[in-house]
Write an enzyme that holds these catalytic residues in place. Structure first.
Site, PDB file in Angstrom:
ATOM      1  N   SER A 173     -59.909  78.661 -33.543  1.00  0.00           N
ATOM      2  CA  SER A 173     -58.766  78.150 -32.769  1.00  0.00           C
ATOM      3  C   SER A 173     -57.740  77.444 -33.662  1.00  0.00           C
ATOM      4  O   SER A 173     -58.093  76.658 -34.534  1.00  0.00           O
ATOM      5  CB  SER A 173     -59.252  77.182 -31.695  1.00  0.00           C
ATOM      6  OG  SER A 173     -58.131  76.555 -31.086  1.00  0.00           O
ATOM      7  N   LYS A 184     -62.939  79.019 -19.011  1.00  0.00           N
ATOM      8  CA  LYS A 184     -61.871  78.567 -18.112  1.00  0.00           C
ATOM      9  C   LYS A 184     -62.341  78.403 -16.664  1.00  0.00           C
ATOM     10  O   LYS A 184     -61.915  77.485 -15.973  1.00  0.00           O
ATOM     11  CB  LYS A 184     -60.661  79.494 -18.212  1.00  0.00           C
ATOM     12  CG  LYS A 184     -59.967  79.346 -19.566  1.00  0.00           C
ATOM     13  CD  LYS A 184     -58.713  80.168 -19.706  1.00  0.00           C
ATOM     14  CE  LYS A 184     -58.209  80.080 -21.149  1.00  0.00           C
ATOM     15  NZ  LYS A 184     -56.997  80.852 -21.400  1.00  0.00           N
ATOM     16  N   ASN A 238     -56.796  75.780 -17.922  1.00  0.00           N
ATOM     17  CA  ASN A 238     -56.952  75.712 -19.381  1.00  0.00           C
ATOM     18  C   ASN A 238     -56.686  74.305 -19.904  1.00  0.00           C
ATOM     19  O   ASN A 238     -56.764  74.076 -21.102  1.00  0.00           O
ATOM     20  CB  ASN A 238     -56.021  76.703 -20.087  1.00  0.00           C
ATOM     21  CG  ASN A 238     -54.579  76.236 -20.077  1.00  0.00           C
ATOM     22  OD1 ASN A 238     -54.116  75.686 -19.089  1.00  0.00           O
ATOM     23  ND2 ASN A 238     -53.883  76.436 -21.174  1.00  0.00           N
ATOM     24  N   ASP A 246     -51.127  78.193 -19.325  1.00  0.00           N
ATOM     25  CA  ASP A 246     -50.959  79.532 -19.911  1.00  0.00           C
ATOM     26  C   ASP A 246     -49.820  80.289 -19.240  1.00  0.00           C
ATOM     27  O   ASP A 246     -48.983  80.896 -19.912  1.00  0.00           O
ATOM     28  CB  ASP A 246     -52.247  80.354 -19.736  1.00  0.00           C
ATOM     29  CG  ASP A 246     -53.346  79.932 -20.697  1.00  0.00           C
ATOM     30  OD1 ASP A 246     -53.028  79.536 -21.832  1.00  0.00           O
ATOM     31  OD2 ASP A 246     -54.522  80.009 -20.306  1.00  0.00           O
ATOM     32  N   GLY A 294     -53.535  95.977 -18.365  1.00  0.00           N
ATOM     33  CA  GLY A 294     -54.790  95.230 -18.258  1.00  0.00           C
ATOM     34  C   GLY A 294     -54.868  94.486 -16.943  1.00  0.00           C
ATOM     35  O   GLY A 294     -53.843  94.263 -16.280  1.00  0.00           O
ATOM     36  N   GLY A 342     -57.569  91.796 -16.568  1.00  0.00           N
ATOM     37  CA  GLY A 342     -58.549  90.725 -16.760  1.00  0.00           C
ATOM     38  C   GLY A 342     -57.942  89.370 -16.457  1.00  0.00           C
ATOM     39  O   GLY A 342     -56.945  89.249 -15.740  1.00  0.00           O
ATOM     40  N   ARG A 382     -57.147 100.403 -17.222  1.00  0.00           N
ATOM     41  CA  ARG A 382     -58.088 101.518 -17.434  1.00  0.00           C
ATOM     42  C   ARG A 382     -58.920 101.731 -16.178  1.00  0.00           C
ATOM     43  O   ARG A 382     -59.089 102.859 -15.708  1.00  0.00           O
ATOM     44  CB  ARG A 382     -58.979 101.175 -18.634  1.00  0.00           C
ATOM     45  CG  ARG A 382     -60.035 102.194 -18.926  1.00  0.00           C
ATOM     46  CD  ARG A 382     -60.831 101.793 -20.150  1.00  0.00           C
ATOM     47  NE  ARG A 382     -61.524 100.506 -19.966  1.00  0.00           N
ATOM     48  CZ  ARG A 382     -62.277  99.945 -20.891  1.00  0.00           C
ATOM     49  NH1 ARG A 382     -62.425 100.529 -22.065  1.00  0.00           N
ATOM     50  NH2 ARG A 382     -62.872  98.779 -20.659  1.00  0.00           N
ATOM     51  N   THR A 383     -59.436 100.645 -15.619  1.00  0.00           N
ATOM     52  CA  THR A 383     -60.198 100.731 -14.367  1.00  0.00           C
ATOM     53  C   THR A 383     -59.226 100.435 -13.230  1.00  0.00           C
ATOM     54  O   THR A 383     -58.847  99.283 -12.997  1.00  0.00           O
ATOM     55  CB  THR A 383     -61.349  99.700 -14.366  1.00  0.00           C
ATOM     56  OG1 THR A 383     -62.076  99.832 -15.591  1.00  0.00           O
ATOM     57  CG2 THR A 383     -62.270  99.898 -13.192  1.00  0.00           C
ATOM     58  N   TYR A 415     -52.688  87.334 -31.207  1.00  0.00           N
ATOM     59  CA  TYR A 415     -51.796  87.049 -32.303  1.00  0.00           C
ATOM     60  C   TYR A 415     -52.026  87.923 -33.520  1.00  0.00           C
ATOM     61  O   TYR A 415     -53.103  88.415 -33.751  1.00  0.00           O
ATOM     62  CB  TYR A 415     -51.668  85.583 -32.726  1.00  0.00           C
ATOM     63  CG  TYR A 415     -52.715  84.562 -32.448  1.00  0.00           C
ATOM     64  CD1 TYR A 415     -52.585  83.741 -31.325  1.00  0.00           C
ATOM     65  CD2 TYR A 415     -53.765  84.361 -33.308  1.00  0.00           C
ATOM     66  CE1 TYR A 415     -53.495  82.733 -31.098  1.00  0.00           C
ATOM     67  CE2 TYR A 415     -54.681  83.346 -33.076  1.00  0.00           C
ATOM     68  CZ  TYR A 415     -54.543  82.549 -31.966  1.00  0.00           C
ATOM     69  OH  TYR A 415     -55.434  81.552 -31.737  1.00  0.00           O
ATOM     70  N   GLY A 439     -48.861  86.836 -29.916  1.00  0.00           N
ATOM     71  CA  GLY A 439     -49.349  85.727 -29.094  1.00  0.00           C
ATOM     72  C   GLY A 439     -48.997  84.331 -29.579  1.00  0.00           C
ATOM     73  O   GLY A 439     -49.318  83.357 -28.892  1.00  0.00           O
TER      74      GLY A 439
HETATM   75  P1  ATR Z   1     -59.276  88.667 -20.439  1.00  0.00           P
HETATM   76  O1  ATR Z   1     -59.813  87.644 -19.504  1.00  0.00           O
HETATM   77  O2  ATR Z   1     -59.104  88.173 -21.843  1.00  0.00           O
HETATM   78  O3  ATR Z   1     -58.044  89.343 -19.940  1.00  0.00           O
HETATM   79  P2  ATR Z   1     -61.253  90.686 -19.610  1.00  0.00           P
HETATM   80  O4  ATR Z   1     -61.392  90.102 -18.257  1.00  0.00           O
HETATM   81  O5  ATR Z   1     -62.498  91.041 -20.350  1.00  0.00           O
HETATM   82  O6  ATR Z   1     -60.449  89.756 -20.620  1.00  0.00           O
HETATM   83  O7  ATR Z   1     -60.300  91.972 -19.509  1.00  0.00           O
HETATM   84  C1  ATR Z   1     -60.088  92.801 -20.572  1.00  0.00           C
HETATM   85  C2  ATR Z   1     -59.023  93.828 -20.228  1.00  0.00           C
HETATM   86  O8  ATR Z   1     -58.919  94.754 -21.330  1.00  0.00           O
HETATM   87  C3  ATR Z   1     -59.350  94.677 -19.009  1.00  0.00           C
HETATM   88  O9  ATR Z   1     -58.145  95.005 -18.365  1.00  0.00           O
HETATM   89  C4  ATR Z   1     -59.992  95.899 -19.636  1.00  0.00           C
HETATM   90  O10 ATR Z   1     -59.920  97.064 -18.855  1.00  0.00           O
HETATM   91  P3  ATR Z   1     -61.100  97.407 -17.770  1.00  0.00           P
HETATM   92  O11 ATR Z   1     -60.790  96.571 -16.561  1.00  0.00           O
HETATM   93  O12 ATR Z   1     -60.930  98.856 -17.521  1.00  0.00           O
HETATM   94  O13 ATR Z   1     -62.394  97.048 -18.426  1.00  0.00           O
HETATM   95  C5  ATR Z   1     -59.126  96.067 -20.847  1.00  0.00           C
HETATM   96  N1  ATR Z   1     -59.728  96.877 -21.897  1.00  0.00           N
HETATM   97  C6  ATR Z   1     -60.745  96.538 -22.709  1.00  0.00           C
HETATM   98  N2  ATR Z   1     -61.014  97.523 -23.575  1.00  0.00           N
HETATM   99  C7  ATR Z   1     -60.154  98.532 -23.311  1.00  0.00           C
HETATM  100  C8  ATR Z   1     -59.928  99.832 -23.884  1.00  0.00           C
HETATM  101  N3  ATR Z   1     -60.667 100.305 -24.899  1.00  0.00           N
HETATM  102  N4  ATR Z   1     -58.934 100.590 -23.346  1.00  0.00           N
HETATM  103  C9  ATR Z   1     -58.178 100.122 -22.315  1.00  0.00           C
HETATM  104  N5  ATR Z   1     -58.351  98.901 -21.747  1.00  0.00           N
HETATM  105  C10 ATR Z   1     -59.317  98.120 -22.234  1.00  0.00           C
END
Ligand code: ATR
Length: 262
Positions: A25, A76, A97, A110, A131, A133, A155-156, A213, A232
């Site tokens: 950090s 968090k 945070n 954040d 993303g 997450g 992705r999902t 970053y 970042g």
């Molecule tokens: P954070 O809290 O840091 O955002 P997280 O909850 O683990 O971390 O989420 C990670 C994100 O990166 C998710 O959107 C994940 O996609 P999935 O929901 O499909 O898992 C995405 N991610 C991780 N690896 C990936 C990859 N190889 N290609 C595309 N997306 C990816």
């Protein structure tokens, strides 16, 4: 790398960043530089807390006289559970945070920190979030409410749909660069993977923003297409400066904080 201590061995100090791992950090450097610039006598350290021990560790730090902590991955949500008085923004995002150990208040800097870093790009921006997450969730909770139009790709797809339903976003099926701002919140850069993005569709004024970053592949490809890139670091400074002001009621010098993390 900083020295990170284990929570049971925490030294006398005033503020800390907690996480696991946490030795990478840059927050101790950043806050310490601001204290020095302002002539404040505080000490800010990095404290490692294993998952599941956050509540006990925060009670311990409070008993040592710590005034506040910044919380990083993966704590968090656990820190939020400890806080007795999370504010409305922390509740809306679901994670905090920034904690005040003296009174149990908690907030999330954040998301407003991110808004600080994009204000120079204009109002009512067309933004694509990549993303779904925790980071994406924090942005999704504040961007539409601040007048931005947000589309989300993940992705999902189901995870994107859940966020979209909660925060009134549009889901897209392919990651695109056709937007004013494309924000990568995924962890692809930390793995040996990349996102397939059609950078040729980007407008010349598009900004590519990676929450990680450093020089990521995502930003490298955007740069090759002549786009402006942001990593970042500005976000790290903005959230840290907002935490600092929230605890102490003093606006810290953001330029000094940025200099300290370069
Ligand atoms: P954070 O809290 O840091 O955002 P997280 O909850 O683990 O971390 O989420 C990670 C994100 O990166 C998710 O959107 C994940 O996609 P999935 O929901 O499909 O898992 C995405 N991610 C991780 N690896 C990936 C990859 N190889 N290609 C595309 N997306 C990816």
């Amino acid at each position: 790398m900083n020295e990170a201590c284990e929570w049971r061995d925490a030294p006398a100090a005033d503020f800390a960043v907690i996480g696991d791992p946490v030795s990478h950090s840059r927050s101790p450097r950043m806050h310490t530089a601001a204290y020095e610039a302002l002539g404040l006598p505080y000490r800010y350290v990095a404290v490692r807390i294993p998952a599941g021990e956050v509540g006990e560790a925060l009670d311990h730090l409070a008993s040592l006289g710590y005034r506040g902590v910044n919380v990083t991955v993966p704590h968090k949500a656990e820190a939020m559970a400890w806080a007795r008085h999370p504010d409305a923004l922390a509740v809306r995002i679901g994670v905090a945070n920034t904690i005040d150990l003296t009174d149990g208040r908690a907030t999330n800097t954040d998301a407003p920190g991110f808004l600080d870093t994009i204000s120079e790009f204009g109002e009512a921006l067309d933004i694509v979030i990549l993303g779904a997450g925790g980071t994406a969730r924090a942005l999704a909770a504040v961007l539409p409410a601040n007048g931005h139009r947000v589309r989300i790709w993940n992705r999902t797809r189901e995870r994107a749909q859940e966020l979209a339903a909660e925060f009134d976003l549009l889901v897209i099926d392919e990651p695109t660069a056709a937007a004013a701002l494309v924000v990568n919140t995924t962890s692809v850069g930390l793995q040996n993977a990349r996102l397939e993005i059609d950078w040729a569709t980007a407008r010349p004024a598009t900004v590519a923003y990676d929450m990680v970053y450093g020089h990521t592949q995502f930003l490298g490809e955007a740069h090759e297409h002549g786009l402006r890139t942001v990593d970042g670091k500005p976000q790290l400074v903005a959230q840290g400066a907002r935490s600092f002001a929230w605890w102490l009621g003093i606006e810290p010098p953001r330029d000094v904080m940025m200099e300290a993390i370069l």
